[in-house]
Structures are given as structure tokens and as C-alpha cells.
Design a protein around this motif. Structure first.
Motif, PDB file in Angstrom:
ATOM      1  N   ALA A   1       0.813  -1.222   0.000  1.00  0.00           N
ATOM      2  CA  ALA A   1       0.000   0.000   0.000  1.00  0.00           C
ATOM      3  C   ALA A   1       0.846   1.271   0.000  1.00  0.00           C
ATOM      4  O   ALA A   1       0.308   2.377   0.028  1.00  0.00           O
ATOM      5  CB  ALA A   1      -0.930   0.003   1.208  1.00  0.00           C
ATOM      6  N   GLY A   2       2.170   1.127  -0.008  1.00  0.00           N
ATOM      7  CA  GLY A   2       3.041   2.297  -0.046  1.00  0.00           C
ATOM      8  C   GLY A   2       3.392   2.848   1.314  1.00  0.00           C
ATOM      9  O   GLY A   2       3.839   3.995   1.440  1.00  0.00           O
ATOM     10  N   ILE A   3       3.209   2.035   2.355  1.00  0.00           N
ATOM     11  CA  ILE A   3       3.551   2.425   3.723  1.00  0.00           C
ATOM     12  C   ILE A   3       4.888   1.803   4.087  1.00  0.00           C
ATOM     13  O   ILE A   3       5.142   0.633   3.773  1.00  0.00           O
ATOM     14  CB  ILE A   3       2.449   1.968   4.700  1.00  0.00           C
ATOM     15  N   ASP A   4       5.753   2.551   4.741  1.00  0.00           N
ATOM     16  CA  ASP A   4       7.065   2.051   5.138  1.00  0.00           C
ATOM     17  C   ASP A   4       6.905   1.116   6.342  1.00  0.00           C
ATOM     18  O   ASP A   4       6.561   1.580   7.437  1.00  0.00           O
ATOM     19  CB  ASP A   4       7.978   3.228   5.499  1.00  0.00           C
ATOM     20  N   PRO A   5       7.164  -0.205   6.187  1.00  0.00           N
ATOM     21  CA  PRO A   5       6.962  -1.129   7.307  1.00  0.00           C
ATOM     22  C   PRO A   5       8.247  -1.451   8.071  1.00  0.00           C
ATOM     23  O   PRO A   5       8.265  -2.361   8.894  1.00  0.00           O
ATOM     24  CB  PRO A   5       6.465  -2.387   6.590  1.00  0.00           C
ATOM     25  N   PHE A   6       9.330  -0.699   7.791  1.00  0.00           N
ATOM     26  CA  PHE A   6      10.642  -1.051   8.340  1.00  0.00           C
ATOM     27  C   PHE A   6      11.045  -0.200   9.543  1.00  0.00           C
ATOM     28  O   PHE A   6      12.217  -0.167   9.913  1.00  0.00           O
ATOM     29  CB  PHE A   6      11.715  -0.947   7.250  1.00  0.00           C
ATOM     30  N   ALA A   7      10.084   0.492  10.166  1.00  0.00           N
ATOM     31  CA  ALA A   7      10.399   1.253  11.378  1.00  0.00           C
ATOM     32  C   ALA A   7      10.881   0.295  12.467  1.00  0.00           C
ATOM     33  O   ALA A   7      10.359  -0.817  12.606  1.00  0.00           O
ATOM     34  CB  ALA A   7       9.171   2.013  11.848  1.00  0.00           C
ATOM     35  N   ASP A   8      11.870   0.720  13.242  1.00  0.00           N
ATOM     36  CA  ASP A   8      12.395  -0.164  14.290  1.00  0.00           C
ATOM     37  C   ASP A   8      12.436   0.498  15.666  1.00  0.00           C
ATOM     38  O   ASP A   8      12.949  -0.086  16.622  1.00  0.00           O
ATOM     39  CB  ASP A   8      13.788  -0.679  13.916  1.00  0.00           C
ATOM     40  N   GLU A   9      11.869   1.720  15.769  1.00  0.00           N
ATOM     41  CA  GLU A   9      11.798   2.396  17.058  1.00  0.00           C
ATOM     42  C   GLU A   9      10.667   3.412  17.025  1.00  0.00           C
ATOM     43  O   GLU A   9      10.208   3.831  15.956  1.00  0.00           O
ATOM     44  CB  GLU A   9      13.129   3.079  17.390  1.00  0.00           C
ATOM     45  N   ILE A  10      10.211   3.806  18.205  1.00  0.00           N
ATOM     46  CA  ILE A  10       9.058   4.703  18.304  1.00  0.00           C
ATOM     47  C   ILE A  10       9.269   6.039  17.586  1.00  0.00           C
ATOM     48  O   ILE A  10       8.361   6.528  16.908  1.00  0.00           O
ATOM     49  CB  ILE A  10       8.671   4.933  19.778  1.00  0.00           C
ATOM     50  N   PRO A  11      10.455   6.692  17.685  1.00  0.00           N
ATOM     51  CA  PRO A  11      10.626   7.961  16.974  1.00  0.00           C
ATOM     52  C   PRO A  11      10.363   7.873  15.471  1.00  0.00           C
ATOM     53  O   PRO A  11      10.008   8.885  14.844  1.00  0.00           O
ATOM     54  CB  PRO A  11      12.093   8.323  17.264  1.00  0.00           C
ATOM     55  N   ALA A  12      10.502   6.691  14.884  1.00  0.00           N
ATOM     56  CA  ALA A  12      10.233   6.540  13.451  1.00  0.00           C
ATOM     57  C   ALA A  12       8.767   6.803  13.129  1.00  0.00           C
ATOM     58  O   ALA A  12       8.419   7.140  11.995  1.00  0.00           O
ATOM     59  CB  ALA A  12      10.628   5.140  12.987  1.00  0.00           C
ATOM     60  N   LEU A  13       7.892   6.688  14.129  1.00  0.00           N
ATOM     61  CA  LEU A  13       6.468   6.927  13.916  1.00  0.00           C
ATOM     62  C   LEU A  13       6.123   8.418  13.849  1.00  0.00           C
ATOM     63  O   LEU A  13       4.969   8.777  13.665  1.00  0.00           O
ATOM     64  CB  LEU A  13       5.649   6.263  15.022  1.00  0.00           C
ATOM     65  N   ARG A  14       7.111   9.265  14.019  1.00  0.00           N
ATOM     66  CA  ARG A  14       6.867  10.698  13.804  1.00  0.00           C
ATOM     67  C   ARG A  14       6.766  11.017  12.319  1.00  0.00           C
ATOM     68  O   ARG A  14       6.349  12.112  11.937  1.00  0.00           O
ATOM     69  CB  ARG A  14       7.973  11.521  14.464  1.00  0.00           C
ATOM     70  N   LYS A  15       7.145  10.060  11.484  1.00  0.00           N
ATOM     71  CA  LYS A  15       7.032  10.204  10.030  1.00  0.00           C
ATOM     72  C   LYS A  15       5.702   9.612   9.576  1.00  0.00           C
ATOM     73  O   LYS A  15       5.317   8.529   9.987  1.00  0.00           O
ATOM     74  CB  LYS A  15       8.200   9.486   9.344  1.00  0.00           C
ATOM     75  N   ASP A  16       4.990  10.337   8.714  1.00  0.00           N
ATOM     76  CA  ASP A  16       3.699   9.864   8.223  1.00  0.00           C
ATOM     77  C   ASP A  16       3.858   8.574   7.418  1.00  0.00           C
ATOM     78  O   ASP A  16       4.905   8.322   6.806  1.00  0.00           O
ATOM     79  CB  ASP A  16       3.044  10.942   7.359  1.00  0.00           C
ATOM     80  N   SER A  17       2.818   7.766   7.404  1.00  0.00           N
ATOM     81  CA  SER A  17       2.777   6.495   6.669  1.00  0.00           C
ATOM     82  C   SER A  17       3.929   5.580   7.053  1.00  0.00           C
ATOM     83  O   SER A  17       4.641   5.050   6.195  1.00  0.00           O
ATOM     84  CB  SER A  17       2.777   6.749   5.154  1.00  0.00           C
ATOM     85  N   SER A  18       4.103   5.408   8.362  1.00  0.00           N
ATOM     86  CA  SER A  18       5.135   4.512   8.894  1.00  0.00           C
ATOM     87  C   SER A  18       4.478   3.459   9.766  1.00  0.00           C
ATOM     88  O   SER A  18       3.514   3.740  10.486  1.00  0.00           O
ATOM     89  CB  SER A  18       6.157   5.287   9.729  1.00  0.00           C
ATOM     90  N   TYR A  19       5.036   2.234   9.698  1.00  0.00           N
ATOM     91  CA  TYR A  19       4.501   1.129  10.489  1.00  0.00           C
ATOM     92  C   TYR A  19       5.618   0.519  11.324  1.00  0.00           C
ATOM     93  O   TYR A  19       6.678   0.169  10.809  1.00  0.00           O
ATOM     94  CB  TYR A  19       3.892   0.059   9.579  1.00  0.00           C
ATOM     95  N   LEU A  20       5.351   0.391  12.615  1.00  0.00           N
ATOM     96  CA  LEU A  20       6.287  -0.210  13.564  1.00  0.00           C
ATOM     97  C   LEU A  20       5.680  -1.519  14.062  1.00  0.00           C
ATOM     98  O   LEU A  20       4.657  -1.511  14.750  1.00  0.00           O
ATOM     99  CB  LEU A  20       6.531   0.746  14.731  1.00  0.00           C
ATOM    100  N   SER A  21       6.283  -2.642  13.697  1.00  0.00           N
ATOM    101  CA  SER A  21       5.730  -3.937  14.096  1.00  0.00           C
ATOM    102  C   SER A  21       6.137  -4.280  15.521  1.00  0.00           C
ATOM    103  O   SER A  21       7.184  -3.845  16.014  1.00  0.00           O
ATOM    104  CB  SER A  21       6.207  -5.038  13.141  1.00  0.00           C
ATOM    105  N   SER A  22       5.313  -5.069  16.178  1.00  0.00           N
ATOM    106  CA  SER A  22       5.628  -5.493  17.541  1.00  0.00           C
ATOM    107  C   SER A  22       6.886  -6.354  17.559  1.00  0.00           C
ATOM    108  O   SER A  22       7.634  -6.342  18.535  1.00  0.00           O
ATOM    109  CB  SER A  22       4.451  -6.269  18.128  1.00  0.00           C
ATOM    110  N   ALA A  23       7.132  -7.090  16.469  1.00  0.00           N
ATOM    111  CA  ALA A  23       8.332  -7.926  16.408  1.00  0.00           C
ATOM    112  C   ALA A  23       9.588  -7.069  16.481  1.00  0.00           C
ATOM    113  O   ALA A  23      10.564  -7.434  17.148  1.00  0.00           O
ATOM    114  CB  ALA A  23       8.326  -8.749  15.117  1.00  0.00           C
ATOM    115  N   ALA A  24       9.580  -5.917  15.801  1.00  0.00           N
ATOM    116  CA  ALA A  24      10.737  -5.023  15.842  1.00  0.00           C
ATOM    117  C   ALA A  24      10.924  -4.450  17.235  1.00  0.00           C
ATOM    118  O   ALA A  24      12.049  -4.319  17.732  1.00  0.00           O
ATOM    119  CB  ALA A  24      10.570  -3.897  14.821  1.00  0.00           C
TER     120      ALA A  24
END
Length: 335
Positions: free
Chosen positions: A96-119
Motif C-alpha cells: 500500500a506504499g507504507i514504510d513497514p521497516f520502522a524499528d523504534e518509536i521515533p520513526a512513527l513521527r514520520k507519516d505512513s510509517s509502520y512499527l511492528s511489535s516484532a521489531a
């Protein structure tokens, strides 16, 4: 084989750790059989296993490191079923064009970012999730979505999940909180939310009761239908913009949960392509109270069959949103 062909496959499998064949088939434009076999031949990918799915070899992880994407394999094979579910969610986000590679909470300050529980759970010294059941967290605009993958047999502590979602919302600077409930299809998700028999003497409840306590909550299948839905929900003010394209403004104040008035059907209408279903019942009550004999629901073609079972005629009517309308919104041609 070209690096641009290999990299998405390798990076996604390395990030997810395990991907089952059903999920790979749903997203076969990425995981083409010829590519998978070539990676096995190169010994970057292990032969498929019914127990563990697709997995990278040590040589595969080394190749990723050389490409600038260092990842570590781990040996927690008992988590493989949860990883299969996480992979479904991650791949839906990616397509869907969302970045799923976030690995820490600050990465969620960027729009269309996904932080998985596994990370999050892989981060040493951090126990931010504890026993919470969230599969991850998605930021769209100013809203943080707690993403869950409900199963009928699973139990959750309602307040603990709500507190966790709120903590992450505040931590990434969002102002709104919402929920995605994921599964392999709309029907599978809905079935997981039907059993509402309370457990005796327990704080842990079934997902059906959790669903009744959270709002807004959107159903999101991990397939091409979910990708289409996310493409819409990524867009700023998607509901108001669609309403302007599909009908005229609602002028009656008692129809506050309706989005537009359909001159073709002469009925109030609500956009349900985002699959927030409980607000449909409120809109229906308002339409009846205002003297209308029906409510129009605007949805994608792929959602029509499921919605017609939950909201049957003759009161409910479904109007299909053409994908061309979504393309117009994505290009901003409606503004």
C-alpha cells in the motif's frame, strides 16, 4: 538476477523472518515462483518448509548487509505462527506504499510509517509492549492506529491495550487514536469478533468485547482488498473528499453520521470503504429517525459482497466507488 528484483524479496523475508506460502501467494507480484527458486539455488533462501515457511540463510543475511540492510536472524522458532500473521500485516502495508521497516518509536513521527511489535520486542532492554497483544502501530496523518490480529481463542485485557495504544500515540506526537483489526479476509475478521460470551472471574476478555470498547475500529484484510482500503485511508480528508465527489452536502443536522446525500437514490449516505462498521448502525438510526426508508453505503466493489451480508436490503443500499475515483483523489485532481 538483478539486485532490484532480489532486494524487495530478500529485505521483506529478512524483516519478517518467516513468510508462509499462502501469504507469499497473495503477494505473488513480489514473491514470484521463479525468483524464489532462483534465490534457493543461490543459497540465499532456504527451501520452503511447512513449519517455518520461507526463511533466509546466513548467506542471505550477509547479502542483505552488503546492500546496506543489516538484519539479524534469531532462533525463537516457537514464535513462527505469530510471525506468519505479522508478515501478512507488514506485506499489506508495504504494497500500500507504507514504510513497514520502522524499528523504534521515533520513526512513527514520520507519516505512513509502520512499527511492528516484532521489531519492538527485538530491541534489547525494552519491554514496551509487555503482555499486550498489538501486532504493531501505524501512523497515518495525525492518527496512530494500534494494529491487532484478533483470533476467537485469544484473550485481551481491555484497559491495558487501550493504555498501551494511548502511550504510543502520545510518544509519537499524534493527536488521534484508532484501531485496525486484521485477518486474512473481512469475513474471517468479523467471525473473530462475534463470540461475546464473557469469561467468568477474569480480566481477560475475548476480542468481541474488546471491539465493543474501542473506537474508531476498522477491519483490514491482509490482501489486495486491504491494500486498496489503505490507499484510500492514507489520503488526507479522504471521507470528506469522497463525499464531495459522490453527492451533495447533508443539510439536516440530525444526520451527523451521514457523509453526503445521494440525489440518485434520494437517500442519506455514508462512506464505508474504510470499513468502520459500527458507525453505520448510528447513521442508520439517524436516517430512520429523519423519516428515510433507507441508507446508502459507498464502498469498493471488493467489499460489496461482505457488506451486503452485514447490512442487507431492503433498508441498506450499496453504491460502488470506482477505483478511478481513488486515482483522482491520489493525484489530488479533486482539490
Amino acid at each position: 538476477m538483478q539486485t532490484k528484483t532480489m532486494l524487495p524479496v530478500m529485505r521483506l523475508i529478512g524483516w519478517c523472518k518467516n513468510i508462509d506460502c499462502e501469504t507469499a501467494y497473495r503477494f505473488r507480484r513480489i514473491f514470484r515462483p521463479s525468483v524464489m527458486q532462483a534465490l534457493v539455488t543461490k543459497k540465499y533462501l532456504r527451501p520452503y518448509s511447512e513449519s517455518y515457511g520461507w526463511r533466509l540463510t546466513p548467506a542471505g543475511y550477509e547479502w542483505l548487509t552488503l546492500q546496506g540492510f543489516s538484519m539479524q536472524a534469531d532462533r525463537h522458532t516457537q514464535r513462527v505462527n505469530r510471525r506468519f500473521e505479522n508478515a501478512e500485516v507488514i506485506l499489506t502495508m508495504y504494497v500500500a506504499g507504507i514504510d513497514p521497516f520502522a524499528d523504534e518509536i521515533p520513526a512513527l513521527r514520520k507519516d505512513s510509517s509502520y512499527l511492528s511489535s516484532a521489531a519492538l520486542r527485538a530491541t534489547k532492554g525494552q519491554q514496551l509492549l509487555g503482555n499486550n497483544m498489538a501486532a504493531g502501530f501505524l501512523r497515518l496523518g495525525s492518527t496512530l492506529f494500534a494494529v491487532h490480529y484478533p483470533k476467537s481463542a485469544q484473550r485481551v485485557v481491555i484497559q491495558r491495550e487501550i493504555d498501551c495504544a494511548q502511550s504510543f500515540m502520545l510518544g509519537c506526537g499524534c493527536t488521534e487514536q484508532a484501531y485496525f483489526l486484521c485477518g486474512s479476509s473481512y469475513a474471517d475478521i468479523y467471525r473473530a469478533l462475534l463470540d461475546d460470551q464473557p469469561l467468568q472471574n477474569s480480566k481477560r476478555v475475548r476480542y468481541a468485547q474488546f471491539y465493543q470498547q474501542i473506537s474508531p475500529a476498522y477491519l483490514l484484510p491482509c490482501n489486495k482488498d486491504g491494500v486498496l482500503q489503505l490507499r484510500l485511508m492514507k489520503l488526507p480528508q479522504y471521507r470528506a473528499r469522497l463525499a464531495r465527489m459522490l453527492g451533495t452536502p447533508v443539510t439536516e443536522p440530525q444526520l451527523s453520521d451521514c457523509d453526503f446525500f445521494s440525489t440518485a437514490f434520494q437517500l442519506p449516505a455514508r462512506v464505508v470503504a474504510d470499513m468502520e462498521l459500527r458507525q453505520v448502525f448510528r447513521a442508520a438510526q439517524q436516517a430512520r429517525a429523519a423519516g428515510y426508508h433507507g441508507l446508502l453505503l459507498a464502498a469498493f466493489e471488493s467489499q460489496k459482497r461482505f457488506l451486503s451480508q452485514i447490512f442487507p436490503p431492503p433498508f441498506f443500499h450499496i453504491a460502488v466507488i470506482d477505483e478511478q475515483a481513488l486515482c483522482i483523489l491520489e493525484m489530488g485532481a479533486d482539490l
